[in-house]
Design a protein around this motif. Structure first.
Motif, PDB file in Angstrom:
ATOM      1  N   LYS A 164      36.175  20.959 -17.099  1.00  0.00           N
ATOM      2  CA  LYS A 164      37.105  21.111 -18.217  1.00  0.00           C
ATOM      3  C   LYS A 164      38.505  20.624 -17.871  1.00  0.00           C
ATOM      4  O   LYS A 164      39.360  20.512 -18.735  1.00  0.00           O
ATOM      5  CB  LYS A 164      37.180  22.596 -18.608  1.00  0.00           C
ATOM      6  CG  LYS A 164      35.860  23.135 -19.108  1.00  0.00           C
ATOM      7  CD  LYS A 164      35.683  24.606 -18.747  1.00  0.00           C
ATOM      8  CE  LYS A 164      34.272  25.090 -18.978  1.00  0.00           C
ATOM      9  NZ  LYS A 164      33.323  24.735 -17.903  1.00  0.00           N
ATOM     10  N   HIS A 165      38.766  20.402 -16.582  1.00  0.00           N
ATOM     11  CA  HIS A 165      40.140  20.099 -16.163  1.00  0.00           C
ATOM     12  C   HIS A 165      40.278  18.629 -15.824  1.00  0.00           C
ATOM     13  O   HIS A 165      39.557  18.123 -14.974  1.00  0.00           O
ATOM     14  CB  HIS A 165      40.520  20.967 -14.968  1.00  0.00           C
ATOM     15  CG  HIS A 165      40.292  22.420 -15.239  1.00  0.00           C
ATOM     16  ND1 HIS A 165      41.176  23.198 -15.929  1.00  0.00           N
ATOM     17  CD2 HIS A 165      39.231  23.211 -14.973  1.00  0.00           C
ATOM     18  CE1 HIS A 165      40.688  24.408 -16.064  1.00  0.00           C
ATOM     19  NE2 HIS A 165      39.503  24.451 -15.494  1.00  0.00           N
ATOM     20  N   ASP A 166      41.237  17.974 -16.486  1.00  0.00           N
ATOM     21  CA  ASP A 166      41.429  16.552 -16.228  1.00  0.00           C
ATOM     22  C   ASP A 166      42.308  16.346 -14.998  1.00  0.00           C
ATOM     23  O   ASP A 166      43.275  17.083 -14.786  1.00  0.00           O
ATOM     24  CB  ASP A 166      42.100  15.888 -17.440  1.00  0.00           C
ATOM     25  CG  ASP A 166      41.169  15.870 -18.644  1.00  0.00           C
ATOM     26  OD1 ASP A 166      39.944  15.813 -18.442  1.00  0.00           O
ATOM     27  OD2 ASP A 166      41.665  15.924 -19.781  1.00  0.00           O
ATOM     28  N   LEU A 167      41.963  15.333 -14.219  1.00  0.00           N
ATOM     29  CA  LEU A 167      42.841  14.931 -13.112  1.00  0.00           C
ATOM     30  C   LEU A 167      44.068  14.255 -13.699  1.00  0.00           C
ATOM     31  O   LEU A 167      43.964  13.571 -14.722  1.00  0.00           O
ATOM     32  CB  LEU A 167      42.120  13.909 -12.241  1.00  0.00           C
ATOM     33  CG  LEU A 167      41.141  14.432 -11.206  1.00  0.00           C
ATOM     34  CD1 LEU A 167      40.538  13.259 -10.442  1.00  0.00           C
ATOM     35  CD2 LEU A 167      41.835  15.375 -10.255  1.00  0.00           C
ATOM     36  N   ARG A 168      45.194  14.433 -13.025  1.00  0.00           N
ATOM     37  CA  ARG A 168      46.406  13.768 -13.498  1.00  0.00           C
ATOM     38  C   ARG A 168      46.175  12.259 -13.580  1.00  0.00           C
ATOM     39  O   ARG A 168      45.654  11.663 -12.627  1.00  0.00           O
ATOM     40  CB  ARG A 168      47.554  14.069 -12.516  1.00  0.00           C
ATOM     41  CG  ARG A 168      48.912  13.972 -13.143  1.00  0.00           C
ATOM     42  CD  ARG A 168      49.973  14.522 -12.208  1.00  0.00           C
ATOM     43  NE  ARG A 168      49.796  15.943 -11.915  1.00  0.00           N
ATOM     44  CZ  ARG A 168      50.273  16.542 -10.833  1.00  0.00           C
ATOM     45  NH1 ARG A 168      50.930  15.863  -9.935  1.00  0.00           N
ATOM     46  NH2 ARG A 168      50.104  17.843 -10.658  1.00  0.00           N
ATOM     47  N   ASP A 179      39.750  21.971 -31.913  1.00  0.00           N
ATOM     48  CA  ASP A 179      40.608  23.072 -32.373  1.00  0.00           C
ATOM     49  C   ASP A 179      39.992  24.427 -32.025  1.00  0.00           C
ATOM     50  O   ASP A 179      40.258  25.432 -32.687  1.00  0.00           O
ATOM     51  CB  ASP A 179      40.817  22.972 -33.896  1.00  0.00           C
ATOM     52  CG  ASP A 179      39.513  23.100 -34.664  1.00  0.00           C
ATOM     53  OD1 ASP A 179      38.443  22.925 -34.043  1.00  0.00           O
ATOM     54  OD2 ASP A 179      39.554  23.393 -35.877  1.00  0.00           O
ATOM     55  N   LEU A 180      39.158  24.468 -30.969  1.00  0.00           N
ATOM     56  CA  LEU A 180      38.506  25.737 -30.621  1.00  0.00           C
ATOM     57  C   LEU A 180      39.026  26.281 -29.295  1.00  0.00           C
ATOM     58  O   LEU A 180      39.382  25.518 -28.390  1.00  0.00           O
ATOM     59  CB  LEU A 180      36.990  25.549 -30.515  1.00  0.00           C
ATOM     60  CG  LEU A 180      36.264  25.119 -31.795  1.00  0.00           C
ATOM     61  CD1 LEU A 180      34.779  24.925 -31.516  1.00  0.00           C
ATOM     62  CD2 LEU A 180      36.466  26.133 -32.911  1.00  0.00           C
ATOM     63  N   ILE A 181      39.041  27.616 -29.208  1.00  0.00           N
ATOM     64  CA  ILE A 181      39.392  28.281 -27.950  1.00  0.00           C
ATOM     65  C   ILE A 181      38.130  29.006 -27.470  1.00  0.00           C
ATOM     66  O   ILE A 181      37.435  29.637 -28.269  1.00  0.00           O
ATOM     67  CB  ILE A 181      40.517  29.305 -28.187  1.00  0.00           C
ATOM     68  CG1 ILE A 181      41.770  28.561 -28.625  1.00  0.00           C
ATOM     69  CG2 ILE A 181      40.785  30.151 -26.953  1.00  0.00           C
ATOM     70  CD1 ILE A 181      42.908  29.486 -28.969  1.00  0.00           C
ATOM     71  N   ASN A 272      41.789  23.468 -25.841  1.00  0.00           N
ATOM     72  CA  ASN A 272      41.811  21.992 -25.829  1.00  0.00           C
ATOM     73  C   ASN A 272      40.538  21.371 -25.249  1.00  0.00           C
ATOM     74  O   ASN A 272      40.592  20.460 -24.422  1.00  0.00           O
ATOM     75  CB  ASN A 272      43.032  21.474 -25.039  1.00  0.00           C
ATOM     76  CG  ASN A 272      44.313  22.012 -25.615  1.00  0.00           C
ATOM     77  OD1 ASN A 272      44.427  22.168 -26.840  1.00  0.00           O
ATOM     78  ND2 ASN A 272      45.264  22.342 -24.764  1.00  0.00           N
ATOM     79  N   ILE A 273      39.401  21.876 -25.678  1.00  0.00           N
ATOM     80  CA  ILE A 273      38.125  21.335 -25.196  1.00  0.00           C
ATOM     81  C   ILE A 273      37.771  20.134 -26.095  1.00  0.00           C
ATOM     82  O   ILE A 273      37.694  20.305 -27.307  1.00  0.00           O
ATOM     83  CB  ILE A 273      37.005  22.398 -25.294  1.00  0.00           C
ATOM     84  CG1 ILE A 273      37.506  23.757 -24.769  1.00  0.00           C
ATOM     85  CG2 ILE A 273      35.756  21.954 -24.571  1.00  0.00           C
ATOM     86  CD1 ILE A 273      36.674  24.943 -25.216  1.00  0.00           C
ATOM     87  N   ALA A 292      32.190  13.429 -18.600  1.00  0.00           N
ATOM     88  CA  ALA A 292      31.497  12.303 -19.232  1.00  0.00           C
ATOM     89  C   ALA A 292      31.104  12.599 -20.668  1.00  0.00           C
ATOM     90  O   ALA A 292      31.108  11.708 -21.511  1.00  0.00           O
ATOM     91  CB  ALA A 292      30.249  11.952 -18.423  1.00  0.00           C
ATOM     92  N   ALA A 293      30.744  13.851 -20.944  1.00  0.00           N
ATOM     93  CA  ALA A 293      30.302  14.209 -22.300  1.00  0.00           C
ATOM     94  C   ALA A 293      30.514  15.702 -22.493  1.00  0.00           C
ATOM     95  O   ALA A 293      30.230  16.492 -21.589  1.00  0.00           O
ATOM     96  CB  ALA A 293      28.826  13.874 -22.480  1.00  0.00           C
ATOM     97  N   VAL A 294      31.035  16.071 -23.661  1.00  0.00           N
ATOM     98  CA  VAL A 294      31.315  17.494 -23.913  1.00  0.00           C
ATOM     99  C   VAL A 294      30.591  17.925 -25.176  1.00  0.00           C
ATOM    100  O   VAL A 294      30.943  17.517 -26.280  1.00  0.00           O
ATOM    101  CB  VAL A 294      32.833  17.763 -24.036  1.00  0.00           C
ATOM    102  CG1 VAL A 294      33.097  19.266 -24.026  1.00  0.00           C
ATOM    103  CG2 VAL A 294      33.596  17.097 -22.908  1.00  0.00           C
TER     104      VAL A 294
END
Ligand code: FAD
Length: 405
Positions: A164-168, A179-181, A272-273, A292-294
């Motif tokens: 879920k966490h993007d690299l800088r 728009d979901l938490i 922010n998923i 790669a895919a969510v």
């Protein structure tokens, strides 16, 4: 337990790995590291959490996920996973129960992810825990991963599996439903409620969201839900207010919560998923799992995608394929499934569509099974993998890696 990689001690040193650096030790990264190390490749896996940890997840393991876990040598039942045979959907207290088209399991991520990292270690992958990758760049035919303490790892190939966490500098595009938490909390239910929930996953549709409740190992229960940001804002972004909202709307949920004891002070949360994303970029980097895919949670199973992407990447890599070929093949395997699950997830948070879906499920319970099948990895994608993971393990004996004390 933390393994140090020799020559990496936070002193600004650089170490070169012959083959691959894998960033992120979730199901995607750990399974890939296991497969590459088992095939004799020199691999470092970097996982920022120093030890076992919880994750926002429904902890529902589909048939495909179980298939891949078993190929990796992990039998969920041995870790205490609970078999799940039925799904129960409730909207405003009106319920319908339907058998699942397969036997699923549920198991905490705390247990499962740790077991997968141990398998990677056992196969000969070097494991670096408790340190995170802060930057990743390609220069002169090598990838360089910069760690939080200034050390660097250089490798021929880089696999990004940070979930879920993007690299800088490696942010994913937004996806089509963002728009979901997501929130998750482990509980202990009152004895009678726990007995009624045995062998079942229960889904609750409520205004602005949907929740899943299922037993996991050691008599615990996982409550995990998705709610629209605007609904959560309206109730003051407070967990007790959210539980009240669902309990007032659904007396069946209220009954389940009677006497329930939370096992931590507050839930874990994620925002922010980028649901609906299927990665298209072909820039030489191998992206796995949620990178790669969510796929929307409950409407589809992200862990099976994570494990499939790892198996496919390992196969492609070990047969001399490129990151671009892998990306195309994965996109081909997943686009339809992710698209259908995202459409379903849009419907699951709309009040009128929820009512129609709930009514449809009551009139035709078998539709739940059909929906579950349509949002899973299709059998053809599983069948066409050129080599299964254990074959790779047999093909090349693993040389044990030295680890520092
Ligand atoms: C609300 C919700 C419910 C869900 N329910 C289910 C379900 O019931 N069943 C299902 O199959 N799927 C479910 N999913 C999806 C599933 O959780 C993910 O698809 C899956 O975890 C993806 O695996 P991964 O290996 O790609 O990433 P992750 O499991 O997220 O692992 C990534 C790892 O990378 C590490 N990391 C991150 N950044 C760095 C860094 N910079 N350096 C080093 N390490 C780093 C993290 O610590 C983490 O361990 C759910 C998701 C959500 C949000």
């Amino acid at each position: 337990m933390v393994d140090a990689v020799p020559a990496l001690r936070g002193t600004g040193q650089a170490v070169t790995v012959r083959d691959a650096v894998v960033v992120g030790g979730g199901p995607a990264g750990a399974t890939l590291a296991q497969a590459l190390a088992a095939a004799g490749r020199d691999v470092v896996l970097v996982e920022r959490e120093a030890g076992p940890h919880d994750k926002v997840c429904g902890e529902f393991l589909s048939q495909e996920a179980i298939h891949y876990l078993r190929l990796s040598g992990l039998e969920p039942g041995r870790l205490g996973a609970v078999p799940i045979a039925e799904v129960d959907v409730s909207a405003g207290g009106k319920r319908v129960t339907c058998p699942l088209p397969f036997t699923a399991y549920s198991l905490s991520r705390r247990r499962m992810d740790e077991a997968l990292i141990e398998l990677a270690r056992g196969a000969g992958s070097r494991i670096l825990r408790g340190r995170s990758v802060q930057g990743l760049e390609r220069c002169g035919g090598f990838w360089t991963a910069r760690l939080d303490d200034g050390d660097t790892i250089r490798a021929q190939d880089a696999f990004v599996a940070t979930g879920k966490h993007d690299l800088r500098g490696w942010k994913r595009p937004p996806g089509s439903q963002n728009d979901l938490i997501g929130l998750k909390l482990h509980l202990r239910l009152a004895a009678g409620q726990a007995a009624e929930l045995a062998g079942k996953v229960e889904l609750f549709l409520f205004p602005g969201g949907y929740a899943g409740l299922e037993p996991i190992e050691a008599g615990k229960v996982n409550l995990c839900l998705l709610i629209r940001k605007d609904t959560f804002r309206r109730i003051g972004q407070k967990w007790p207010a959210l539980l009240d909202l669902i309990q007032v709307f659904d007396p069946h949920f209220a009954r389940r919560m009677e006497g329930a004891v939370p096992l931590r002070d507050r839930p874990l949360a994620i925002a922010n998923i980028p649901y609906g994303l299927v990665e298209r970029r072909e820039d030489g980097c191998w992206r796995l799992g949620d990178q790669a895919a969510v796929i929307p949670s409950f409407a589809g199973e992200g862990m099976s995608i994570a494990l499939h992407s790892a198996a496919l990447a390992a196969n492609c890599y070990l047969h001399g394929g490129t990151a671009a070929e892998f990306t195309r093949r994965l996109r081909n395997d997943l686009s339809g499934q992710v698209g259908r699950a995202t459409l379903l997830s849009h419907l699951l948070v709309q009040r009128k569509a929820q009512a129609a879906l709930a009514l449809g499920a009551r009139l035709w319970p078998a539709a739940l099974g059909l929906i579950a099948s349509a949002t899973r990895i299709q059998a053809a994608a599983l069948r066409t993998l050129p080599v299964a993971l254990p074959d790779q393990r047999r093909a090349v004996p693993v040389a044990p890696q030295a680890t520092a004390p």
